[in-house]
Design a protein around this motif. Structure first.
Motif: not given
Length: 146
Positions: A21-28, A6, A4, A38, A9
């Motif tokens: 690109q993340a468009d907000g805070r997210c987890s993969l 994180r 995982k 990263t 944004p």
């Protein structure tokens, strides 16, 4: 086994060669093996401006390359490592470069990439350079002030 990550944004990540690109805070959550870096671990071409940084950059490119793209990159990496190995007199760095070679031959690009950071830190100390990530942070801060 899953992994995982994180992302903040607007943070970027390369996964199997695709820039995301993340468009907000997210987890993969990675459920299988893949090649990823990263944003903070991605060296840009202009940042590969010393012999050790060129080694890191070339390992990064080998890691992200397809099987068809990889052979000429591996050849270039081989020459970069040989040149650094011949130029240094520090045995621990020679040993580190030998280990990097072994990892690359075994297709273990990410561990080789992390190990090449040891060579970069050694070079930075001897050349009086700041780390390449410090240089990037300063440039990003200057850009935000504009």
């Amino acid at each position: 086994m899953s992994l995982k990550i994180r992302l903040a944004p607007d943070e970027k990540i390369v996964i199997n060669g695709a820039l995301i690109q993340a468009d907000g805070r997210c987890s993969l959550v990675f459920l299988n093996n893949c090649s990823f870096l990263t944003e903070k671990h991605i060296m840009l071409p202009a940042e590969a401006n010393t012999p050790a940084r060129r080694i890191y950059f070339m390992i990064q490119n080998c890691y992200m390359a397809t099987d068809m793209e990889r052979p000429p990159l591996l050849d270039a990496l081989k020459h970069l490592v040989e040149d650094f190995h011949a130029a240094t007199t520090v045995q621990s760095i020679k040993d580190t470069l030998d280990h990097i070679r072994e990892l690359v031959v075994g297709g273990e690009y990410y561990p080789a990439l992390k190990l090449s950071e040891v060579v970069m830190r050694h070079e930075d100390r001897h050349l009086g350079n700041g780390s390449w990530t410090e240089g990037r942070k300063k440039a990003e801060a200057a850009e935000r002030r504009r």
